[in-house]
Scaffold this active site. Structure first.
Site, PDB file in Angstrom:
ATOM      1  N   LYS A 257      10.690  -0.421   0.679  1.00 23.68           N
ATOM      2  CA  LYS A 257      10.401  -0.835  -0.695  1.00 23.68           C
ATOM      3  C   LYS A 257      10.879   0.249  -1.647  1.00 23.68           C
ATOM      4  O   LYS A 257      10.791   1.444  -1.317  1.00 23.68           O
ATOM      5  CB  LYS A 257       8.882  -1.049  -0.846  1.00 23.68           C
ATOM      6  CG  LYS A 257       8.401  -1.227  -2.280  1.00 23.68           C
ATOM      7  CD  LYS A 257       6.968  -1.705  -2.345  1.00 23.68           C
ATOM      8  CE  LYS A 257       5.911  -0.635  -2.422  1.00 23.68           C
ATOM      9  NZ  LYS A 257       6.043   0.346  -3.509  1.00 23.68           N
TER      10      LYS A 257
ATOM     11  N   GLU B 211       2.984  -4.658  -9.995  1.00 26.42           N
ATOM     12  CA  GLU B 211       1.945  -3.652 -10.280  1.00 26.42           C
ATOM     13  C   GLU B 211       1.570  -3.647 -11.763  1.00 26.42           C
ATOM     14  O   GLU B 211       2.434  -3.513 -12.644  1.00 26.42           O
ATOM     15  CB  GLU B 211       2.425  -2.245  -9.863  1.00 26.42           C
ATOM     16  CG  GLU B 211       1.371  -1.194 -10.206  1.00 26.42           C
ATOM     17  CD  GLU B 211       1.418   0.076  -9.385  1.00 26.42           C
ATOM     18  OE1 GLU B 211       2.320   0.217  -8.543  1.00 26.42           O
ATOM     19  OE2 GLU B 211       0.546   0.934  -9.603  1.00 26.42           O
TER      20      GLU B 211
ATOM     21  N   ASP C 266       4.238   5.801  -1.366  1.00 22.50           N
ATOM     22  CA  ASP C 266       4.385   7.178  -1.849  1.00 22.50           C
ATOM     23  C   ASP C 266       3.127   7.614  -2.618  1.00 22.50           C
ATOM     24  O   ASP C 266       3.015   8.769  -3.037  1.00 22.50           O
ATOM     25  CB  ASP C 266       5.672   7.385  -2.650  1.00 22.50           C
ATOM     26  CG  ASP C 266       5.762   6.508  -3.876  1.00 22.50           C
ATOM     27  OD1 ASP C 266       4.844   5.713  -4.126  1.00 22.50           O
ATOM     28  OD2 ASP C 266       6.779   6.620  -4.599  1.00 22.50           O
ATOM     29  N   SER C 267       2.152   6.703  -2.734  1.00 18.58           N
ATOM     30  CA  SER C 267       0.830   7.101  -3.230  1.00 18.58           C
ATOM     31  C   SER C 267       0.228   8.165  -2.323  1.00 18.58           C
ATOM     32  O   SER C 267      -0.760   8.815  -2.699  1.00 18.58           O
ATOM     33  CB  SER C 267      -0.109   5.889  -3.327  1.00 18.58           C
ATOM     34  OG  SER C 267      -0.122   5.171  -2.109  1.00 18.58           O
TER      35      SER C 267
ATOM     36  N   ASP D   2       7.802   3.249   1.804  1.00 19.41           N
ATOM     37  CA  ASP D   2       8.343   3.464   0.455  1.00 19.41           C
ATOM     38  C   ASP D   2       9.530   4.416   0.457  1.00 19.41           C
ATOM     39  O   ASP D   2       9.492   5.461   1.128  1.00 19.41           O
ATOM     40  CB  ASP D   2       7.257   4.091  -0.429  1.00 19.41           C
ATOM     41  CG  ASP D   2       6.611   3.087  -1.357  1.00 19.41           C
ATOM     42  OD1 ASP D   2       7.118   1.953  -1.480  1.00 19.41           O
ATOM     43  OD2 ASP D   2       5.581   3.443  -1.966  1.00 19.41           O
TER      44      ASP D   2
ATOM     45  N   GLU E 210      11.150   1.097  -6.188  1.00 18.94           N
ATOM     46  CA  GLU E 210      10.659   0.690  -7.500  1.00 18.94           C
ATOM     47  C   GLU E 210      11.814   0.334  -8.426  1.00 18.94           C
ATOM     48  O   GLU E 210      12.669   1.191  -8.699  1.00 18.94           O
ATOM     49  CB  GLU E 210       9.836   1.824  -8.119  1.00 18.94           C
ATOM     50  CG  GLU E 210       8.550   2.094  -7.358  1.00 18.94           C
ATOM     51  CD  GLU E 210       7.703   3.176  -8.006  1.00 18.94           C
ATOM     52  OE1 GLU E 210       8.017   3.619  -9.131  1.00 18.94           O
ATOM     53  OE2 GLU E 210       6.709   3.585  -7.374  1.00 18.94           O
TER      54      GLU E 210
END
Ligand code: KIV
Length: 254
Positions: free
Chosen positions: A112, A181, A45-46, A84, A114
């Site tokens: 993935k 991270e 999602d960057s 993501d 978070e």
């Protein structure tokens, strides 16, 4: 060509084969990175910052990740493709499974999200549905606004215990790998030793089982901001500027 599977990634810990991962958001990049031999491609999602021009990842929609996952899937032959789950696409277990299925339908091999302990129910639901899962703990960019910035985690004993519990929550809920991270390198190495699944670090030191970077940071394609942990291996922005100026020059000078 050997296809990388979640099992390949998982077993790389046992055989001490460093996992090499990068983000990718489009077809040509995915194809070039896949042909170069990258193990894991992440439609992160960057993309909110690197491709869409948002200030952080909290603006990214599931539809946007799906769109980019389809493009990356067309360029991926050997690498494992992870997508993501963006913010608010996994607020509860049912939504997490429904969103994950859409990413898998778009061509992702795994998903993935978070969070560790706080997302155990969602992770368990995803893996129970048979969808391979990668965890992401430490600095969580989807929470950057509450946190007030991108800060290193794991510098206190309390934080280290919390992070270890997060990693164990991912492992126990069926994840096959976990991204660490911006975790203090000593704490990241400690987590790496403590869990059976591979750790993939970003800004977390060399003691992880593998490394992931944002593609634009590695190749110098986002010159306005470069995280401290990145050693750029190229200057794509400079090359584009050079090509654009050469084109302007030859077109205007008749
Ligand atoms: O979105 C992303 O690029 C990521 C990496 C930082 C691991 O999640």
């Amino acid at each position: 060509m050997n296809k990388i599977t979640p099992e390949t990634i998982r077993s790389s810990k046992r055989i001490h084969h460093g996992i090499v991962a990068l983000t990718a958001y489009d077809y040509p990049t995915a194809r070039i990175l896949d042909e170069a031999g990258i193990d894991l491609l992440l439609v992160g999602d960057s993309l909110g910052m690197t491709v869409l021009g948002h200030p952080d990842t909290t603006h990214v929609q599931l539809e946007e990740v799906i769109h980019h996952t389809r493009a990356v899937a067309r360029g991926t032959s050997a690498a494992l493709l992870v997508a993501d789950l963006p913010i608010h696409s996994y607020d509860d277990a049912d939504q997490a499974v429904a969103s994950s299925k859409r990413l898998i339908d778009a061509g992702a091999h795994a998903v993935k999200l978070e969070g560790g302990q706080a997302c155990s129910a969602q992770i368990r639901a995803i893996t129970t549905a048979g969808i391979p899962f990668v965890g992401h703990i430490g600095m969580l960019p989807q929470h950057v606004r509450e946190e007030g910035g991108y800060r290193i985690k794991g510098r206190t004993a309390e934080q280290r215990k919390f992070l270890l519990d997060d990693a164990r929550a991912v492992e126990e809920s069926g994840g096959f790998a976990v991204v660490l991270e911006l975790i203090d390198p000593v704490a990241a190495a400690e987590i790496t030793r403590a869990v059976s699944i591979p750790t993939i670090g970003i800004g977390s030191g060399a003691g992880c089982d593998g490394q992931i970077l944002v593609f634009h940071d590695l190749v110098g394609y986002f010159p306005w901001f470069r995280p401290k942990h990145v050693k750029a291996e190229g200057d794509v922005a400079g090359e584009i500027r050079k090509a654009a100026r050469a084109y302007i020059e030859r077109t205007r000078t008749k």
